[in-house]
Design a protein around this motif. Structure first.
Motif, PDB file in Angstrom:
ATOM      1  N   HIS A 248     -30.358  -1.723  92.795  1.00 31.07           N
ATOM      2  CA  HIS A 248     -29.570  -2.904  92.413  1.00 31.07           C
ATOM      3  C   HIS A 248     -28.217  -2.410  91.935  1.00 31.07           C
ATOM      4  N   ARG A 249     -27.228  -2.556  92.780  1.00 30.20           N
ATOM      5  CA  ARG A 249     -25.931  -1.916  92.570  1.00 30.20           C
ATOM      6  C   ARG A 249     -25.339  -2.204  91.192  1.00 30.20           C
ATOM      7  N   GLU A 250     -25.406  -3.447  90.768  1.00 30.69           N
ATOM      8  CA  GLU A 250     -24.747  -3.854  89.530  1.00 30.69           C
ATOM      9  C   GLU A 250     -25.275  -3.118  88.306  1.00 30.69           C
ATOM     10  N   ARG A 251     -26.576  -2.741  88.330  1.00 32.16           N
ATOM     11  CA  ARG A 251     -27.181  -2.174  87.124  1.00 32.16           C
ATOM     12  C   ARG A 251     -27.560  -0.705  87.270  1.00 32.16           C
ATOM     13  N   ASN A 254     -24.392   1.005  85.127  1.00 31.28           N
ATOM     14  CA  ASN A 254     -23.860   0.229  84.011  1.00 31.28           C
ATOM     15  C   ASN A 254     -24.945  -0.009  82.964  1.00 31.28           C
ATOM     16  N   ASN A 256     -26.743  -1.729  79.806  1.00 34.31           N
ATOM     17  CA  ASN A 256     -26.777  -3.088  79.260  1.00 34.31           C
ATOM     18  C   ASN A 256     -26.430  -3.061  77.768  1.00 34.31           C
ATOM     19  N   SER A 261     -29.701   1.558  81.598  1.00 37.47           N
ATOM     20  CA  SER A 261     -29.309   1.318  82.982  1.00 37.47           C
ATOM     21  C   SER A 261     -30.528   1.621  83.852  1.00 37.47           C
ATOM     22  N   GLU A 298     -29.806  -2.468 101.215  1.00 39.67           N
ATOM     23  CA  GLU A 298     -29.107  -3.496 100.449  1.00 39.67           C
ATOM     24  C   GLU A 298     -28.802  -4.730 101.287  1.00 39.67           C
ATOM     25  N   GLY A 304     -28.113  -9.424  96.335  1.00 44.21           N
ATOM     26  CA  GLY A 304     -27.955  -8.107  95.739  1.00 44.21           C
ATOM     27  C   GLY A 304     -29.132  -7.635  94.919  1.00 44.21           C
TER      28      GLY A 304
END
Length: 333
Positions: A248-251, A254, A256, A261, A298, A304
């Motif tokens: 999951h690209r967003e997490r 990055n 939280n 992450s 993906e 996403g």
């Protein structure tokens, strides 16, 4: 048509059955203890019958299910001898689901209930004069616990989720404990898995915990350790697979609000599995979610995060390959 007496033995893949004068409804927690699974039975997810199916063996050429009025469009699948025969699309307001033109021979009939809505069953009917019997599923019992990735809300139909497809190909008796948005390693879920019969258990945890800020980099590993230890109270030697989150690209990198992450979660899961191995657990295994469904897939996640129907089919194939390559599971035969 003649009516079949409703019985708990008709339902497969449920944890419990709610029984009233008007219907029977499958749950994926113990219904009589639903208040112990707050809020509202795991945020309402436990009464959505993912992986639950009704099974009989019969020579009927049609089968009809009565349902409490559908509140929105839902799908159900009819399988004949393990092969999907038809998907029924039930509009809001409908109270009957009918599958016709079944072969007249004696066959295994499975009706996969929708994974998207509660399904109270008010009755089951088959042809007048048709013979039927209950089915005892003696296959290896597989419990799989996870998030929406395991619940599979976006699959093409209820029998085409990756757990259902994997169970079919690997000849497992499936109990799916995928709770969309609600895989948080709750102690009561661990106790439930501990108390259910199982020959194989898989856990895919992390995405909801990172997304919901449920556990921190301080508390994630202790929670996972306690969850596994609870299961091992009873299932001491059952093959237990711990799967880290899929891509999951967003997490991925990055962190939280509480310092986690997906990369950190994967590292901590590996460390926990190695801890158990060092302390003598010879039947615990790790599968990297990126090896299962990594960045190269993906395109099969339109939002996403959630695999679509085609993505579920890929996950099923790859799950089977990974299990067969890494996890020795004894056959019942």
């Amino acid at each position: 048509m003649k009516q079949i007496p409703l019985s708990e033995k008709l339902f497969h893949g449920a944890v419990s059955i709610e029984k009233t004068e008007d219907y029977m409804k499958p749950w994926r927690i113990p219904f009589d203890k639903k208040e112990f699974f707050p809020p509202n039975g795991i945020s309402g997810q436990a009464e959505l019958p993912a992986g639950v199916r009704i099974k009989i063996r019969s020579n009927t050429q049609s089968i009809k299910l009565g349902i409490v009025e559908a509140v929105e469009l839902m799908e159900m699948d009819c399988l004949i001898d393990g092969t999907r025969f038809k998907t029924a699309y039930i509009p809001a307001g409908e109270t009957m689901v009918t599958f016709n033109s079944l072969a007249g021979k004696t066959k295994l009939i499975e009706i996969y209930l929708t994974q998207k809505l509660p399904v109270p069953i008010s009755g089951i009917w088959i042809d007048d004069g048709a013979e039927w019997e209950l089915v005892d599923d003696s296959r290896l019992r597989w419990i799989t616990y996870g998030s929406s990735i395991t619940h599979c809300y976006y699959s093409d139909s209820p029998s085409q989720t990756w757990p259902a497809l994997s169970a079919k190909e690997m000849d497992f008796n499936l109990t799916c404990l995928g709770y969309s948005g609600n895989c948080h390693l709750e102690p009561m879920v661990a106790r439930m898995i501990r108390d259910l019969p199982a020959d194989f258990i898989s856990i895919c945890a992390g995405i909801n915990i990172v997304g919901g800020n449920t556990l921190s980099d301080r508390t994630f590993s202790p929670a996972l350790i306690g969850f596994i230890e609870t299961i091992r109270d009873v299932h001491k030697d059952v093959p237990l697979v711990i799967i880290s989150p899929i891509f999951h690209r967003e997490r991925e990198k990055n962190e939280n609000q509480v310092g986690l992450s997906l990369e950190k979660v994967r590292t901590e899961i590996v460390q926990v599995v190695e801890l158990f191995k060092r302390h003598g657990d010879q039947n615990i295994y790790y599968i990297d979610g990126l090896e299962w469904f990594g960045e190269e897939y993906e395109k099969y996640m339109p939002d996403g995060l959630h695999p679509n129907g085609e993505g579920d089919k890929i996950m099923a194939v790859r799950f089977q390959r990974l299990i067969e390559a890494h996890v020795p599971i004894k056959s019942n035969t």
